[in-house]
Enzyme design. Structure first.
Site, PDB file in Angstrom:
ATOM      1  N   MET A   1       0.888  -1.272  -0.086  1.00  0.00           N
ATOM      2  CA  MET A   1       0.086  -0.107  -0.002  1.00  0.00           C
ATOM      3  C   MET A   1       0.934   1.369  -0.075  1.00  0.00           C
ATOM      4  O   MET A   1       2.114   1.113   0.165  1.00  0.00           O
ATOM      5  CB  MET A   1      -0.867  -0.162   1.290  1.00  0.00           C
ATOM      6  CG  MET A   1      -1.994  -1.102   1.233  1.00  0.00           C
ATOM      7  SD  MET A   1      -3.016  -1.004   2.814  1.00  0.00           S
ATOM      8  CE  MET A   1      -3.996  -2.665   2.203  1.00  0.00           C
ATOM      9  N   CYS A   2       0.199   2.339   0.014  1.00  0.00           N
ATOM     10  CA  CYS A   2       0.896   3.711  -0.212  1.00  0.00           C
ATOM     11  C   CYS A   2       1.454   4.299   1.230  1.00  0.00           C
ATOM     12  O   CYS A   2       1.186   3.661   2.341  1.00  0.00           O
ATOM     13  CB  CYS A   2       0.201   4.568  -1.165  1.00  0.00           C
ATOM     14  SG  CYS A   2      -0.647   4.161  -2.413  1.00  0.00           S
TER      15      CYS A   2
END
Length: 282
Positions: A1-2
């Protein structure tokens, strides 16, 4: 994920120290190398820089690391793609106009089967779940208030209601700003701190760099920093609770709420509950 990075300040402040450490996570200390972006507010409008190159390789990111743009509200993002191609239009932060102001949004997480009805006023340019969520949030604000700009407290109340509904579809951590303040929400992982007088030294985790803020600040300065993972070794970071929303203004948290914590905990223990409630959301 970011990963996310936000900054809200009492006086115009540069983000070069925090961004230098944060950007190392785009391929050196972590693998968030699928693009980056950063937005700096100046009153109602903002400077927006995005690139589908990693923040380690991008010449634009190198500019940000070395050019002290001063702002009261900043949002940055380094991407590890889960949905949508690695293209410029899918790079965060995303920008839209509402009530005569720019609004900036960046998201960390992954939303599954999230296809809410949109009015057409706000339409995704790319094909990420994140941009759809942003358009939906703004649609709900217009639905609630029409075209008269509400107060920050009123905006907070709507976001407090809508955010956990979106979180039914997966992981939903975000930073959102209209230049007046910074709204933030976390289901899983987000941290914050406030730097204020008397200032101390800070040493980055991802890079061997230290700054003595007492030498470069005034007593009027105050800075709130919001990030997915703590950026420094020697400062006291506070983790968001699951479902916590915090509104920052003038470099400090001014409003907090925790949304449906017990429901979220039950869903973590029993994922079947999440699938049952999804059908009733829209």
């Amino acid at each position: 994920m970011c990963q996310l990075l936000g900054m809200n300040c009492a006086t115009p402040t540069d983000i070069t120290f925090s961004f230098r450490g944060f950007s190392q996570r785009a391929g050196i200390t972590s693998d968030h190398s699928d693009g980056f972006g950063i937005a700096f507010f100046e009153d109602k409008a903002c400077r927006l820089f995005v690139d589908n190159q990693s923040a380690v390789e991008s010449p634009i990111a190198d500019l940000i690391r070395n050019y002290p743009i001063k702002s009261r509200n900043v949002i940055a993002h380094i991407r590890k793609a889960t949905q949508g191609k690695i293209t410029l239009e899918n790079s965060h932060p995303f920008i839209r106009e509402l009530w005569g102001r720019h609004w900036i949004f960046a998201h960390n997480g992954d939303l599954h089967d999230f296809n809410p009805p949109l009015s057409g006023r706000f339409t995704p340019v790319g094909n990420t779940d994140s941009e759809r969520a942003f358009c939906y949030l703004l649609d709900q604000l217009v639905e609630a208030f029409g075209y008269e700009e509400p107060s920050l407290d009123e905006i907070f109340e709507v976001l407090e209601k809508i955010s956990p509904q979106i979180a039914e579809y997966g992981t939903f951590n975000y930073c959102l700003s209209n230049g007046k303040a910074l709204f933030s929400y976390a289901i899983t992982k987000l941290h914050w701190l406030v730097r204020e007088y008397p200032f101390n030294q800070a040493h980055l985790i991802d890079l061997d760099v230290e700054v003595d803020f007492s030498q470069v600040t005034t007593p009027e300065d105050r800075v709130a920093v919001i990030t997915t993972e703590p950026l420094t070794h020697n400062e006291n970071w506070t983790a968001y609770q699951p479902g916590e929303m915090i509104l920052f203004q003038h470099g400090k948290p001014i409003k907090k709420a925790i949304t449906h914590v017990e429901r979220l905990k039950r869903e973590q223990e029993n994922p079947e509950l999440k699938r049952i409630t999804r059908a009733d959301q829209y």
